[in-house]
Design a protein around this motif. Structure first.
Motif, PDB file in Angstrom:
ATOM      1  N   LEU A 116       0.835  -1.200   0.000  1.00  0.00           N
ATOM      2  CA  LEU A 116       0.000   0.000   0.000  1.00  0.00           C
ATOM      3  C   LEU A 116       0.871   1.252   0.000  1.00  0.00           C
ATOM      4  O   LEU A 116       0.564   2.233  -0.700  1.00  0.00           O
ATOM      5  N   MET A 117       1.951   1.244   0.734  1.00  0.00           N
ATOM      6  CA  MET A 117       2.845   2.393   0.793  1.00  0.00           C
ATOM      7  C   MET A 117       3.441   2.691  -0.586  1.00  0.00           C
ATOM      8  O   MET A 117       3.514   3.847  -1.014  1.00  0.00           O
ATOM      9  N   PHE A 118       3.825   1.645  -1.297  1.00  0.00           N
ATOM     10  CA  PHE A 118       4.401   1.843  -2.628  1.00  0.00           C
ATOM     11  C   PHE A 118       3.360   2.361  -3.616  1.00  0.00           C
ATOM     12  O   PHE A 118       3.647   3.213  -4.464  1.00  0.00           O
ATOM     13  N   GLU A 119       2.138   1.861  -3.496  1.00  0.00           N
ATOM     14  CA  GLU A 119       1.061   2.342  -4.364  1.00  0.00           C
ATOM     15  C   GLU A 119       0.766   3.805  -4.091  1.00  0.00           C
ATOM     16  O   GLU A 119       0.609   4.612  -5.025  1.00  0.00           O
ATOM     17  N   VAL A 120       0.696   4.161  -2.822  1.00  0.00           N
ATOM     18  CA  VAL A 120       0.421   5.538  -2.432  1.00  0.00           C
ATOM     19  C   VAL A 120       1.545   6.466  -2.885  1.00  0.00           C
ATOM     20  O   VAL A 120       1.289   7.602  -3.314  1.00  0.00           O
ATOM     21  N   PHE A 121       2.770   6.005  -2.791  1.00  0.00           N
ATOM     22  CA  PHE A 121       3.901   6.819  -3.229  1.00  0.00           C
ATOM     23  C   PHE A 121       3.751   7.245  -4.686  1.00  0.00           C
ATOM     24  O   PHE A 121       3.982   8.411  -5.033  1.00  0.00           O
ATOM     25  N   SER A 122       3.358   6.322  -5.539  1.00  0.00           N
ATOM     26  CA  SER A 122       3.193   6.657  -6.960  1.00  0.00           C
ATOM     27  C   SER A 122       2.119   7.715  -7.165  1.00  0.00           C
ATOM     28  O   SER A 122       2.256   8.612  -8.006  1.00  0.00           O
ATOM     29  N   VAL A 123       1.050   7.634  -6.366  1.00  0.00           N
ATOM     30  CA  VAL A 123      -0.036   8.612  -6.476  1.00  0.00           C
ATOM     31  C   VAL A 123       0.427   9.981  -5.977  1.00  0.00           C
ATOM     32  O   VAL A 123       0.219  11.006  -6.646  1.00  0.00           O
ATOM     33  N   VAL A 124       1.071  10.014  -4.819  1.00  0.00           N
ATOM     34  CA  VAL A 124       1.489  11.293  -4.242  1.00  0.00           C
ATOM     35  C   VAL A 124       2.584  11.932  -5.084  1.00  0.00           C
ATOM     36  O   VAL A 124       2.638  13.159  -5.211  1.00  0.00           O
ATOM     37  N   ARG A 125       3.424  11.125  -5.687  1.00  0.00           N
ATOM     38  CA  ARG A 125       4.469  11.679  -6.554  1.00  0.00           C
ATOM     39  C   ARG A 125       3.833  12.477  -7.699  1.00  0.00           C
ATOM     40  O   ARG A 125       4.269  13.582  -8.019  1.00  0.00           O
ATOM     41  N   LEU A 126       2.802  11.926  -8.305  1.00  0.00           N
ATOM     42  CA  LEU A 126       2.117  12.630  -9.386  1.00  0.00           C
ATOM     43  C   LEU A 126       1.414  13.878  -8.872  1.00  0.00           C
ATOM     44  O   LEU A 126       1.465  14.943  -9.498  1.00  0.00           O
ATOM     45  N   LEU A 127       0.794  13.775  -7.695  1.00  0.00           N
ATOM     46  CA  LEU A 127       0.117  14.938  -7.116  1.00  0.00           C
ATOM     47  C   LEU A 127       1.116  16.054  -6.806  1.00  0.00           C
ATOM     48  O   LEU A 127       0.824  17.238  -7.026  1.00  0.00           O
ATOM     49  N   HIS A 128       2.282  15.697  -6.296  1.00  0.00           N
ATOM     50  CA  HIS A 128       3.282  16.712  -5.980  1.00  0.00           C
ATOM     51  C   HIS A 128       3.835  17.374  -7.243  1.00  0.00           C
ATOM     52  O   HIS A 128       4.138  18.572  -7.235  1.00  0.00           O
ATOM     53  N   GLU A 129       3.954  16.620  -8.305  1.00  0.00           N
ATOM     54  CA  GLU A 129       4.380  17.231  -9.569  1.00  0.00           C
ATOM     55  C   GLU A 129       3.336  18.236 -10.036  1.00  0.00           C
ATOM     56  O   GLU A 129       3.675  19.337 -10.500  1.00  0.00           O
ATOM     57  N   LEU A 130       2.063  17.901  -9.889  1.00  0.00           N
ATOM     58  CA  LEU A 130       0.997  18.843 -10.243  1.00  0.00           C
ATOM     59  C   LEU A 130       1.050  20.076  -9.360  1.00  0.00           C
ATOM     60  O   LEU A 130       0.815  21.204  -9.832  1.00  0.00           O
ATOM     61  N   LEU A 131       1.358  19.898  -8.076  1.00  0.00           N
ATOM     62  CA  LEU A 131       1.490  21.047  -7.175  1.00  0.00           C
ATOM     63  C   LEU A 131       2.610  21.968  -7.629  1.00  0.00           C
ATOM     64  O   LEU A 131       2.510  23.201  -7.521  1.00  0.00           O
ATOM     65  N   TRP A 132       3.693  21.388  -8.118  1.00  0.00           N
ATOM     66  CA  TRP A 132       4.808  22.205  -8.630  1.00  0.00           C
ATOM     67  C   TRP A 132       4.334  23.079  -9.787  1.00  0.00           C
ATOM     68  O   TRP A 132       4.563  24.288  -9.813  1.00  0.00           O
ATOM     69  N   TYR A 133       3.644  22.465 -10.747  1.00  0.00           N
ATOM     70  CA  TYR A 133       3.167  23.213 -11.904  1.00  0.00           C
ATOM     71  C   TYR A 133       2.137  24.267 -11.501  1.00  0.00           C
ATOM     72  O   TYR A 133       2.169  25.401 -12.001  1.00  0.00           O
ATOM     73  N   LEU A 134       1.223  23.907 -10.615  1.00  0.00           N
ATOM     74  CA  LEU A 134       0.176  24.837 -10.215  1.00  0.00           C
ATOM     75  C   LEU A 134       0.738  26.020  -9.438  1.00  0.00           C
ATOM     76  O   LEU A 134       0.280  27.161  -9.599  1.00  0.00           O
ATOM     77  N   THR A 135       1.739  25.773  -8.598  1.00  0.00           N
ATOM     78  CA  THR A 135       2.349  26.863  -7.843  1.00  0.00           C
ATOM     79  C   THR A 135       3.054  27.830  -8.789  1.00  0.00           C
ATOM     80  O   THR A 135       2.970  29.051  -8.620  1.00  0.00           O
ATOM     81  N   GLU A 136       3.722  27.284  -9.787  1.00  0.00           N
ATOM     82  CA  GLU A 136       4.355  28.146 -10.786  1.00  0.00           C
ATOM     83  C   GLU A 136       3.304  28.914 -11.574  1.00  0.00           C
ATOM     84  O   GLU A 136       3.450  30.112 -11.830  1.00  0.00           O
ATOM     85  N   ALA A 137       2.241  28.219 -11.966  1.00  0.00           N
ATOM     86  CA  ALA A 137       1.194  28.860 -12.757  1.00  0.00           C
ATOM     87  C   ALA A 137       0.564  30.025 -12.016  1.00  0.00           C
ATOM     88  O   ALA A 137       0.243  31.068 -12.614  1.00  0.00           O
ATOM     89  N   LEU A 138       0.380  29.892 -10.707  1.00  0.00           N
ATOM     90  CA  LEU A 138      -0.186  30.981  -9.910  1.00  0.00           C
ATOM     91  C   LEU A 138       0.656  32.240 -10.012  1.00  0.00           C
ATOM     92  O   LEU A 138       0.131  33.356 -10.029  1.00  0.00           O
ATOM     93  N   ALA A 139       1.964  32.073 -10.069  1.00  0.00           N
ATOM     94  CA  ALA A 139       2.848  33.233 -10.145  1.00  0.00           C
ATOM     95  C   ALA A 139       2.869  33.847 -11.539  1.00  0.00           C
ATOM     96  O   ALA A 139       3.161  35.040 -11.691  1.00  0.00           O
TER      97      ALA A 139
END
Length: 270
Positions: A98-121
């Motif tokens: 479960l931890m490995f599965e969750v890691f793959s999901v959160v990794r993608l979410l964090h990449e989206l957070l990177w793009y969204l934070t940049e987009a806000l600026a």
């Protein structure tokens, strides 16, 4: 004021706070990037008991250059310290998968957070929509292991991507003459030295081994662009949009390559 990605350390990998998740969760295939085949869920033989890489200082010489360009955008420490409360996959053998599965999901979410934070600026005209998308994505990352495993992250990514496309179009609209779209283009080994690529849509373009020396990529959209072995010496990337550290780490540049302030010069660049 919108928060710049460089002001978000949670979106940068902190291996000291992680349980070596990328070294276990990800599958490896024998190639120029990896010296071995390894199925997902099996620890890399180079992973030490303290969750550190035994060949980190010599990844390329050891046959693992692919590891040197990987970045989890801070997902590793989030899953280890927040989602699983400091437990690691060795301590919680029953929840390792479960931890490995969750890691793959959160990794993608964090990449989206990177793009969204940049987009806000970069796109204040879309601030409300971008902030809602960022808040929604952030909320998902703080969910329980079970809720994260159940999240249809591909659907969520699609919704966010629609907004990032609008952001990109808004930013590039001021470029004249109207730049051509090279989205998804096969530009392997292309000779683009000194090219005017201002505002060009290079999303998912394959620029492997391309010559982009001294090229101007101001406002060029680089989401998903393959920059492996791309020559970026002297390239103007200071105002490129949606460029990430892993892309830079896979390329070649030098002290004349201008970078956005949120990114750093890879150690292998002269």
């Amino acid at each position: 004021m919108s928060q710049q990605p460089e002001g978000r350390p949670d979106l940068r990998a902190d291996c000291a706070q992680c349980a070596g998740l990328c070294c276990v969760a990800l599958a490896l295939t024998v190639s120029d990037d990896f010296a071995i085949d390894k199925p997902a869920g099996q620890p890399c033989p180079n992973l030490k008991h303290d969750f550190r890489c035994g060949i980190h200082a010599r990844l390329e010489d050891g046959g693992f250059p692919g590891c040197s360009v990987y970045d989890c955008f801070g997902a590793g420490q989030k899953v280890t310290q927040v989602t699983f409360g400091g437990r690691d996959w060795r301590q919680a053998v029953d929840s390792g998968a479960l931890m490995f599965e969750v890691f793959s999901v959160v990794r993608l979410l964090h990449e989206l957070l990177w793009y969204l934070t940049e987009a806000l600026a970069l796109a204040p005209a879309l601030r409300d929509d971008l902030q809602r998308a960022l808040d929604d994505t952030e909320r998902h990352t703080l969910g329980s292991p079970e809720s994260l495993a159940d999240l249809d992250v591909i659907v969520h990514r699609s919704r966010v991507n629609t907004l990032l496309l609008r952001t990109s179009a808004t930013i590039r609209a001021g470029i004249t003459p109207t730049p051509a779209s090279r989205r998804g283009a096969n530009l392997v080994g292309a000779s683009l030295r000194g090219a005017d690529l201002r505002g060009v849509d290079l999303r998912s373009a394959c620029l492997t081994s391309a010559d982009l020396r001294d090229a101007d990529l101001t406002a060029a959209d680089l989401i998903g662009a393959d920059l492996r072995d791309t020559d970026l010496r002297g390239a103007h990337l200071g105002q490129a949009i949606f460029l990430t550290q892993p892309q830079l780490n896979a390329s070649h540049g030098n002290s004349r390559t201008t970078l956005p302030p949120r990114l750093t010069c890879p150690p292998h660049w002269p």
